[in-house]
Scaffold this active site. Structure first.
Site, PDB file in Angstrom:
ATOM      1  CD1 TRP A  23      26.078  15.338  -8.848  1.00 12.20           C
ATOM      2  CD2 TRP A  23      27.798  16.746  -8.980  1.00 12.20           C
ATOM      3  NE1 TRP A  23      27.209  14.640  -8.533  1.00 12.20           N
ATOM      4  CE2 TRP A  23      28.286  15.478  -8.614  1.00 12.20           C
ATOM      5  CE3 TRP A  23      28.703  17.804  -9.124  1.00 12.20           C
ATOM      6  CZ2 TRP A  23      29.637  15.230  -8.389  1.00 12.20           C
ATOM      7  CZ3 TRP A  23      30.050  17.546  -8.904  1.00 12.20           C
ATOM      8  CH2 TRP A  23      30.505  16.290  -8.537  1.00 12.20           C
ATOM      9  NE  ARG A  24      24.854  12.194  -5.388  1.00 11.11           N
ATOM     10  CZ  ARG A  24      25.925  11.609  -4.866  1.00 11.11           C
ATOM     11  NH1 ARG A  24      26.316  11.931  -3.669  1.00 11.11           N
ATOM     12  NH2 ARG A  24      26.553  10.687  -5.545  1.00 11.11           N
ATOM     13  CD  GLU A  36      25.293  11.916 -14.058  1.00  7.38           C
ATOM     14  OE1 GLU A  36      26.149  11.064 -14.361  1.00  7.38           O
ATOM     15  OE2 GLU A  36      24.760  11.956 -12.936  1.00  7.38           O
ATOM     16  CD  GLN A  41      36.043  12.160 -20.209  1.00  2.00           C
ATOM     17  OE1 GLN A  41      35.207  11.534 -20.830  1.00  2.00           O
ATOM     18  NE2 GLN A  41      37.325  11.944 -20.341  1.00  2.00           N
ATOM     19  CB  THR A  42      37.643  12.893 -13.718  1.00  6.90           C
ATOM     20  OG1 THR A  42      38.607  12.906 -12.691  1.00  6.90           O
ATOM     21  CG2 THR A  42      36.582  13.933 -13.382  1.00  6.90           C
ATOM     22  N   GLY A  80      40.872  15.076 -20.537  1.00  2.00           N
ATOM     23  CA  GLY A  80      41.034  14.116 -21.635  1.00  2.00           C
ATOM     24  C   GLY A  80      39.765  13.963 -22.467  1.00  2.00           C
ATOM     25  CE1 TYR A 119      25.348   6.779 -15.465  1.00  7.00           C
ATOM     26  CE2 TYR A 119      26.163   8.779 -16.519  1.00  7.00           C
ATOM     27  CZ  TYR A 119      25.915   8.039 -15.379  1.00  7.00           C
ATOM     28  OH  TYR A 119      26.202   8.565 -14.171  1.00  7.00           O
ATOM     29  CG  ASP A 137      27.370   4.027 -13.145  1.00  8.76           C
ATOM     30  OD1 ASP A 137      26.813   3.069 -12.555  1.00  8.76           O
ATOM     31  OD2 ASP A 137      27.909   4.970 -12.532  1.00  8.76           O
ATOM     32  CB  CYS A 191      29.001  -2.674  -3.743  1.00  9.67           C
ATOM     33  SG  CYS A 191      29.126  -4.339  -4.410  1.00  9.67           S
ATOM     34  CB  CYS A 207      24.989 -10.037  -1.336  1.00  8.74           C
ATOM     35  SG  CYS A 207      26.286  -9.871  -2.564  1.00  8.74           S
TER      36      CYS A 207
HETATM   37  S1  SF4 Z   1      27.552  -7.922   0.450  1.00 11.22           S
HETATM   38 FE1  SF4 Z   1      27.332  -7.934  -1.754  1.00 11.22          FE
HETATM   39  S2  SF4 Z   1      26.382  -5.978  -2.215  1.00 11.22           S
HETATM   40 FE2  SF4 Z   1      27.195  -5.832  -0.169  1.00 11.22          FE
HETATM   41  S3  SF4 Z   1      29.208  -4.946  -0.436  1.00 11.22           S
HETATM   42 FE3  SF4 Z   1      29.447  -7.175  -0.410  1.00 11.22          FE
HETATM   43  S4  SF4 Z   1      29.406  -7.766  -2.545  1.00 11.22           S
HETATM   44 FE4  SF4 Z   1      28.561  -5.708  -2.428  1.00 11.22          FE
END
Ligand code: SF4
Length: 358
Positions: A23-24, A36, A41-42, A80, A119, A137, A191, A207
Protein backbone atom coordinates in the site's frame (compact mmCIF):
# COMPACT_ATOMS: atom_id res chain seq x y z
CA UNK A 1 13.18 21.67 17.96
CA UNK A 2 11.99 24.04 15.26
CA UNK A 3 8.77 22.89 13.63
CA UNK A 4 10.08 23.41 10.11
CA UNK A 5 13.02 21.03 10.74
CA UNK A 6 10.85 18.14 11.80
CA UNK A 7 9.34 16.98 8.50
CA UNK A 8 12.56 16.97 6.39
CA UNK A 9 14.32 14.99 9.12
CA UNK A 10 11.66 12.35 9.56
CA UNK A 11 11.18 12.02 5.78
CA UNK A 12 14.94 11.62 5.29
CA UNK A 13 14.93 8.88 7.89
CA UNK A 14 11.94 7.24 6.19
CA UNK A 15 13.52 7.16 2.74
CA UNK A 16 16.42 5.22 4.18
CA UNK A 17 14.63 2.86 6.59
CA UNK A 18 11.05 2.21 5.53
CA UNK A 19 9.62 -1.24 4.85
CA UNK A 20 8.40 -2.00 1.36
CA UNK A 21 4.69 -2.63 1.72
CA UNK A 22 2.18 -2.93 -1.12
CA UNK A 23 0.00 0.00 0.00
CA UNK A 24 3.05 2.26 0.05
CA UNK A 25 3.53 1.85 -3.69
CA UNK A 26 0.13 3.14 -4.65
CA UNK A 27 -1.91 6.33 -4.69
CA UNK A 28 -5.09 4.37 -5.24
CA UNK A 29 -7.50 5.53 -2.50
CA UNK A 30 -9.24 2.12 -2.50
CA UNK A 31 -6.04 0.29 -1.57
CA UNK A 32 -4.97 2.96 0.90
CA UNK A 33 -8.38 2.85 2.58
CA UNK A 34 -8.38 -0.96 2.69
CA UNK A 35 -4.91 -1.11 4.23
CA UNK A 36 -5.74 1.52 6.84
CA UNK A 37 -8.92 -0.24 7.95
CA UNK A 38 -7.11 -3.58 8.20
CA UNK A 39 -4.13 -2.08 10.02
CA UNK A 40 -6.40 -0.57 12.67
CA UNK A 41 -7.03 -4.17 13.67
CA UNK A 42 -3.64 -5.75 13.54
CA UNK A 43 0.08 -5.38 13.05
CA UNK A 44 1.59 -4.96 9.61
CA UNK A 45 2.86 -8.53 9.24
CA UNK A 46 -0.42 -10.11 10.31
CA UNK A 47 -2.43 -7.62 8.23
CA UNK A 48 -0.48 -8.14 5.01
CA UNK A 49 -2.09 -11.48 3.98
CA UNK A 50 -5.56 -10.04 4.71
CA UNK A 51 -4.80 -7.03 2.53
CA UNK A 52 -3.50 -9.20 -0.30
CA UNK A 53 -6.47 -11.54 -0.15
CA UNK A 54 -8.98 -8.66 -0.13
CA UNK A 55 -7.28 -7.07 -3.15
CA UNK A 56 -7.14 -10.40 -4.96
CA UNK A 57 -10.80 -11.21 -4.34
CA UNK A 58 -12.06 -7.64 -4.68
CA UNK A 59 -9.66 -5.64 -6.90
CA UNK A 60 -11.90 -2.57 -6.97
CA UNK A 61 -14.29 -0.79 -4.66
CA UNK A 62 -17.14 -1.78 -7.00
CA UNK A 63 -16.30 -5.48 -6.69
CA UNK A 64 -16.23 -5.20 -2.89
CA UNK A 65 -19.58 -3.39 -2.96
CA UNK A 66 -21.08 -6.23 -5.01
CA UNK A 67 -19.87 -8.92 -2.56
CA UNK A 68 -22.18 -10.63 -0.07
CA UNK A 69 -21.73 -9.35 3.50
CA UNK A 70 -21.26 -12.92 4.64
CA UNK A 71 -18.28 -13.38 2.30
CA UNK A 72 -16.70 -10.14 3.50
CA UNK A 73 -17.07 -11.24 7.12
CA UNK A 74 -15.57 -14.61 6.24
CA UNK A 75 -12.52 -12.95 4.71
CA UNK A 76 -12.20 -10.68 7.74
CA UNK A 77 -12.35 -13.66 10.09
CA UNK A 78 -9.59 -13.54 12.69
CA UNK A 79 -9.20 -9.78 12.69
CA UNK A 80 -11.94 -9.18 15.28
CA UNK A 81 -14.15 -6.09 15.62
CA UNK A 82 -16.54 -7.35 12.97
CA UNK A 83 -18.46 -4.07 12.91
CA UNK A 84 -15.43 -2.72 11.02
CA UNK A 85 -15.86 -5.36 8.32
CA UNK A 86 -19.56 -4.52 8.02
CA UNK A 87 -18.69 -0.82 7.73
CA UNK A 88 -16.02 -1.64 5.15
CA UNK A 89 -18.70 -3.27 3.04
CA UNK A 90 -21.21 -0.43 3.61
CA UNK A 91 -18.57 2.14 2.73
CA UNK A 92 -17.75 0.35 -0.54
CA UNK A 93 -21.45 0.47 -1.42
CA UNK A 94 -21.75 4.19 -0.69
CA UNK A 95 -18.61 5.02 -2.70
CA UNK A 96 -19.92 2.93 -5.60
CA UNK A 97 -23.51 4.14 -5.53
CA UNK A 98 -23.18 7.76 -4.41
CA UNK A 99 -19.70 8.69 -5.66
CA UNK A 100 -19.65 6.57 -8.85
CA UNK A 101 -16.82 4.42 -7.51
CA UNK A 102 -14.47 7.31 -6.76
CA UNK A 103 -13.51 8.16 -3.19
CA UNK A 104 -14.08 11.85 -2.43
CA UNK A 105 -10.83 13.83 -2.10
CA UNK A 106 -11.67 16.07 0.87
CA UNK A 107 -11.44 15.17 4.52
CA UNK A 108 -15.00 16.21 5.45
CA UNK A 109 -16.67 14.09 2.77
CA UNK A 110 -14.42 11.14 3.57
CA UNK A 111 -15.33 11.41 7.25
CA UNK A 112 -19.01 11.05 6.38
CA UNK A 113 -18.45 7.59 4.93
CA UNK A 114 -19.26 4.52 7.06
CA UNK A 115 -16.34 3.42 9.26
CA UNK A 116 -14.09 6.34 8.31
CA UNK A 117 -13.01 8.50 11.23
CA UNK A 118 -10.53 11.36 11.50
CA UNK A 119 -7.53 9.10 11.19
CA UNK A 120 -8.56 7.19 8.05
CA UNK A 121 -9.94 10.31 6.37
CA UNK A 122 -6.59 12.07 6.91
CA UNK A 123 -4.64 9.04 5.67
CA UNK A 124 -6.65 8.77 2.42
CA UNK A 125 -6.75 12.53 1.80
CA UNK A 126 -3.02 13.03 2.34
CA UNK A 127 -1.70 9.86 0.71
CA UNK A 128 -4.04 9.65 -2.29
CA UNK A 129 -4.90 13.31 -2.87
CA UNK A 130 -2.01 15.34 -1.34
CA UNK A 131 -4.23 17.19 1.14
CA UNK A 132 -1.97 18.67 3.86
CA UNK A 133 -3.67 17.10 6.87
CA UNK A 134 -2.04 15.11 9.67
CA UNK A 135 -2.81 11.54 10.62
CA UNK A 136 -2.74 11.03 14.36
CA UNK A 137 -2.43 7.43 15.52
CA UNK A 138 -0.68 5.71 18.43
CA UNK A 139 2.70 6.04 16.74
CA UNK A 140 2.22 9.75 16.16
CA UNK A 141 1.18 10.32 19.79
CA UNK A 142 4.28 8.53 20.99
CA UNK A 143 6.74 10.26 18.66
CA UNK A 144 5.38 13.77 19.26
CA UNK A 145 4.97 13.36 23.01
CA UNK A 146 8.60 12.27 23.31
CA UNK A 147 10.27 14.68 20.91
CA UNK A 148 8.30 17.71 22.13
CA UNK A 149 7.91 16.57 25.76
CA UNK A 150 4.09 16.73 25.84
CA UNK A 151 2.54 15.19 28.92
CA UNK A 152 -1.17 15.61 28.16
CA UNK A 153 -3.24 12.45 28.51
CA UNK A 154 -3.78 11.14 24.97
CA UNK A 155 -7.22 9.79 25.90
CA UNK A 156 -8.49 13.18 27.15
CA UNK A 157 -10.29 15.62 24.85
CA UNK A 158 -7.72 18.29 25.63
CA UNK A 159 -4.82 15.95 24.95
CA UNK A 160 -6.29 14.83 21.65
CA UNK A 161 -6.76 18.45 20.57
CA UNK A 162 -3.21 19.42 21.57
CA UNK A 163 -1.66 16.56 19.61
CA UNK A 164 -3.89 17.11 16.57
CA UNK A 165 -2.96 20.81 16.47
CA UNK A 166 0.74 20.11 16.77
CA UNK A 167 0.63 17.30 14.19
CA UNK A 168 -1.17 19.58 11.72
CA UNK A 169 1.37 22.35 12.22
CA UNK A 170 4.14 19.93 11.27
CA UNK A 171 2.58 18.68 8.01
CA UNK A 172 4.18 20.22 4.91
CA UNK A 173 2.12 21.42 1.96
CA UNK A 174 4.28 19.41 -0.40
CA UNK A 175 4.30 15.64 0.16
CA UNK A 176 1.94 15.44 3.16
CA UNK A 177 1.32 11.74 2.48
CA UNK A 178 5.01 10.93 2.60
CA UNK A 179 5.37 12.94 5.81
CA UNK A 180 2.48 11.05 7.43
CA UNK A 181 3.84 7.68 6.43
CA UNK A 182 7.29 8.70 7.66
CA UNK A 183 6.19 9.66 11.15
CA UNK A 184 4.10 6.51 11.58
CA UNK A 185 6.91 4.30 10.32
CA UNK A 186 9.40 6.07 12.57
CA UNK A 187 7.14 5.33 15.55
CA UNK A 188 6.72 1.71 14.48
CA UNK A 189 10.41 0.97 13.85
CA UNK A 190 12.52 3.42 15.89
CA UNK A 191 10.60 5.26 18.56
CA UNK A 192 8.90 2.09 19.77
CA UNK A 193 6.94 1.77 23.02
CA UNK A 194 9.43 -0.34 24.99
CA UNK A 195 12.83 -0.14 23.33
CA UNK A 196 13.24 3.14 21.47
CA UNK A 197 16.47 3.21 19.47
CA UNK A 198 17.61 6.52 20.94
CA UNK A 199 21.32 5.99 20.31
CA UNK A 200 20.79 5.81 16.53
CA UNK A 201 17.95 8.34 16.40
CA UNK A 202 18.15 11.42 14.13
CA UNK A 203 16.26 13.42 16.81
CA UNK A 204 18.59 12.59 19.69
CA UNK A 205 19.98 16.12 19.97
CA UNK A 206 16.59 17.70 20.38
CA UNK A 207 14.35 15.00 21.85
CA UNK A 208 13.03 16.16 25.22
CA UNK A 209 12.19 12.65 26.44
CA UNK A 210 15.76 11.53 25.81
CA UNK A 211 17.11 14.58 27.64
CA UNK A 212 15.08 13.94 30.77
CA UNK A 213 14.95 10.13 30.41
CA UNK A 214 11.16 10.08 30.25
CA UNK A 215 10.80 7.91 27.12
CA UNK A 216 9.10 5.17 29.09
CA UNK A 217 6.52 7.42 30.69
CA UNK A 218 5.42 8.98 27.39
CA UNK A 219 2.88 9.22 25.98
CA UNK A 220 0.73 9.67 29.10
CA UNK A 221 -2.35 7.48 28.93
CA UNK A 222 -4.82 6.94 31.76
CA UNK A 223 -5.37 3.34 32.82
CA UNK A 224 -8.02 1.33 31.01
CA UNK A 225 -10.88 -0.36 32.85
CA UNK A 226 -10.37 -4.02 33.74
CA UNK A 227 -12.06 -6.27 31.16
CA UNK A 228 -15.23 -8.00 32.36
CA UNK A 229 -15.67 -11.78 32.36
CA UNK A 230 -18.53 -13.53 30.54
CA UNK A 231 -19.48 -17.20 30.82
CA UNK A 232 -20.71 -18.84 27.63
CA UNK A 233 -22.20 -22.34 27.50
CA UNK A 234 -22.62 -23.54 23.95
CA UNK A 235 -24.88 -26.41 22.95
CA UNK A 236 -23.26 -28.25 20.06
CA UNK A 237 -26.11 -30.22 18.51
CA UNK A 238 -25.11 -32.72 15.84
CA UNK A 239 -27.51 -34.79 13.77
CA UNK A 240 -26.97 -36.69 10.51
CA UNK A 241 -23.52 -35.10 10.10
CA UNK A 242 -24.98 -31.62 10.40
CA UNK A 243 -24.36 -29.02 13.07
CA UNK A 244 -26.87 -26.60 14.50
CA UNK A 245 -25.64 -23.00 14.30
CA UNK A 246 -27.12 -19.60 14.82
CA UNK A 247 -26.43 -16.17 13.41
CA UNK A 248 -25.73 -13.60 16.13
CA UNK A 249 -28.02 -10.59 16.14
CA UNK A 250 -28.40 -7.40 18.14
CA UNK A 251 -25.82 -5.06 19.56
CA UNK A 252 -23.55 -7.54 21.28
CA UNK A 253 -20.15 -8.80 20.11
CA UNK A 254 -19.84 -10.78 16.85
CA UNK A 255 -23.04 -9.55 15.20
CA UNK A 256 -23.56 -11.29 11.86
CA UNK A 257 -21.20 -14.17 12.70
CA UNK A 258 -22.35 -17.71 13.41
CA UNK A 259 -21.93 -19.59 16.66
CA UNK A 260 -23.83 -22.39 18.40
CA UNK A 261 -27.02 -22.05 20.45
CA UNK A 262 -25.80 -20.29 23.56
CA UNK A 263 -26.71 -19.97 27.19
CA UNK A 264 -24.87 -17.15 28.94
CA UNK A 265 -24.55 -17.27 32.69
CA UNK A 266 -23.59 -14.42 35.02
CA UNK A 267 -21.25 -16.78 36.88
CA UNK A 268 -19.31 -19.97 36.09
CA UNK A 269 -21.51 -23.08 36.24
CA UNK A 270 -20.43 -26.21 38.07
CA UNK A 271 -19.84 -29.47 36.22
CA UNK A 272 -22.90 -31.12 37.75
CA UNK A 273 -25.11 -28.29 36.47
CA UNK A 274 -23.80 -28.86 32.96
CA UNK A 275 -24.25 -32.63 33.09
CA UNK A 276 -27.98 -32.01 33.63
CA UNK A 277 -28.26 -31.01 29.98
CA UNK A 278 -26.92 -34.31 28.67
CA UNK A 279 -29.31 -37.10 27.74
CA UNK A 280 -29.23 -40.16 30.04
CA UNK A 281 -27.01 -42.21 27.68
CA UNK A 282 -24.34 -39.52 27.64
CA UNK A 283 -24.53 -38.89 31.39
CA UNK A 284 -23.50 -42.47 31.99
CA UNK A 285 -20.49 -42.13 29.70
CA UNK A 286 -19.42 -38.79 30.95
CA UNK A 287 -16.27 -38.32 32.85
CA UNK A 288 -15.99 -34.54 33.08
CA UNK A 289 -12.30 -34.61 33.84
CA UNK A 290 -11.71 -36.29 30.46
CA UNK A 291 -13.77 -33.74 28.59
CA UNK A 292 -16.32 -36.25 27.26
CA UNK A 293 -19.25 -34.35 25.77
CA UNK A 294 -18.46 -31.30 27.89
CA UNK A 295 -15.34 -29.42 26.87
CA UNK A 296 -12.84 -27.81 29.18
CA UNK A 297 -13.01 -24.03 29.39
CA UNK A 298 -11.83 -22.00 26.40
CA UNK A 299 -10.60 -18.56 27.39
CA UNK A 300 -10.93 -15.95 24.69
CA UNK A 301 -9.69 -12.42 25.32
CA UNK A 302 -11.30 -9.43 23.61
CA UNK A 303 -10.50 -5.77 24.20
CA UNK A 304 -13.02 -5.21 26.98
CA UNK A 305 -14.18 -8.70 27.76
CA UNK A 306 -12.85 -12.13 28.58
CA UNK A 307 -15.04 -14.95 27.34
CA UNK A 308 -14.94 -18.24 29.28
CA UNK A 309 -16.64 -20.77 27.04
CA UNK A 310 -17.57 -24.42 27.42
CA UNK A 311 -19.15 -26.60 24.76
CA UNK A 312 -21.75 -29.25 25.54
CA UNK A 313 -22.15 -31.88 22.81
CA UNK A 314 -25.69 -33.13 22.32
CA UNK A 315 -27.25 -35.54 19.87
CA UNK A 316 -30.11 -34.13 17.75
CA UNK A 317 -33.48 -34.10 19.49
CA UNK A 318 -32.05 -33.39 22.96
CA UNK A 319 -34.27 -30.48 23.69
CA UNK A 320 -35.85 -31.59 26.89
CA UNK A 321 -35.33 -28.46 28.99
CA UNK A 322 -37.09 -25.16 28.40
CA UNK A 323 -33.74 -23.40 28.56
CA UNK A 324 -32.33 -25.57 25.84
CA UNK A 325 -35.38 -25.12 23.64
CA UNK A 326 -35.19 -21.34 23.92
CA UNK A 327 -31.49 -21.26 22.99
CA UNK A 328 -32.19 -23.36 19.90
CA UNK A 329 -34.69 -20.81 18.58
CA UNK A 330 -33.72 -19.32 15.19
CA UNK A 331 -30.90 -21.81 14.72
CA UNK A 332 -30.49 -24.01 11.62
CA UNK A 333 -28.65 -27.15 10.65
CA UNK A 334 -25.58 -26.85 8.41
CA UNK A 335 -23.45 -29.44 6.65
CA UNK A 336 -19.76 -29.58 7.47
CA UNK A 337 -18.93 -27.79 4.22
CA UNK A 338 -21.42 -25.04 4.98
CA UNK A 339 -20.13 -24.68 8.54
CA UNK A 340 -16.62 -24.15 7.21
CA UNK A 341 -17.72 -21.37 4.87
CA UNK A 342 -19.80 -19.47 7.46
CA UNK A 343 -18.20 -16.41 9.10
CA UNK A 344 -17.46 -17.41 12.70
CA UNK A 345 -15.71 -15.95 15.75
CA UNK A 346 -12.16 -17.26 16.22
CA UNK A 347 -13.28 -18.98 19.43
CA UNK A 348 -15.77 -21.12 17.49
CA UNK A 349 -13.15 -21.83 14.81
CA UNK A 350 -10.77 -23.09 17.50
CA UNK A 351 -13.35 -25.39 19.00
CA UNK A 352 -14.34 -26.78 15.59
CA UNK A 353 -10.70 -27.42 14.83
CA UNK A 354 -10.32 -29.26 18.14
CA UNK A 355 -13.23 -31.59 17.37
CA UNK A 356 -11.87 -32.42 13.93
CA UNK A 357 -13.48 -29.83 11.65
CA UNK A 358 -10.64 -28.30 9.61
S1 SF4 B 1 15.58 9.96 20.90
FE1 SF4 B 1 13.47 10.51 21.27
S2 SF4 B 1 12.51 10.36 19.27
FE2 SF4 B 1 14.42 9.27 19.15
S3 SF4 B 1 13.88 7.16 19.59
FE3 SF4 B 1 14.51 8.12 21.52
S4 SF4 B 1 12.62 8.81 22.44
FE4 SF4 B 1 12.19 8.43 20.29
Amino acid sequence: MKFRDFSPKVVEWYLEHHRNLPWRKTRDPYRIWLSEIILQQTRVLQGLPYFEEFVRRYPSVQSLAAAKERDVLRLWQGLGYYSRARNLHKCAKVVTQVFQGRFPADVDSLRELPGIGDYTAAAIASMAFDVPVAVVDGNVYRVLSRIFGIRNDILSTRGKRTFAELANQLVPNVGPGLHNQAIMEFGALFCTPRNPRCTECPFQRTCIALKDSSQHTLPVKRKKKKPSSRYFYYFVVEEASKLRMKERRGRDIWTGLFDFPLYESSKPLKEKELIKYLPASRKRNTNPSEGHFISSTYRHVLTHQIIHARFIQLPGGSTKSVLLRSTLKDSSMFTKKEVMSLPKPVLIGKYLHDIGYQ
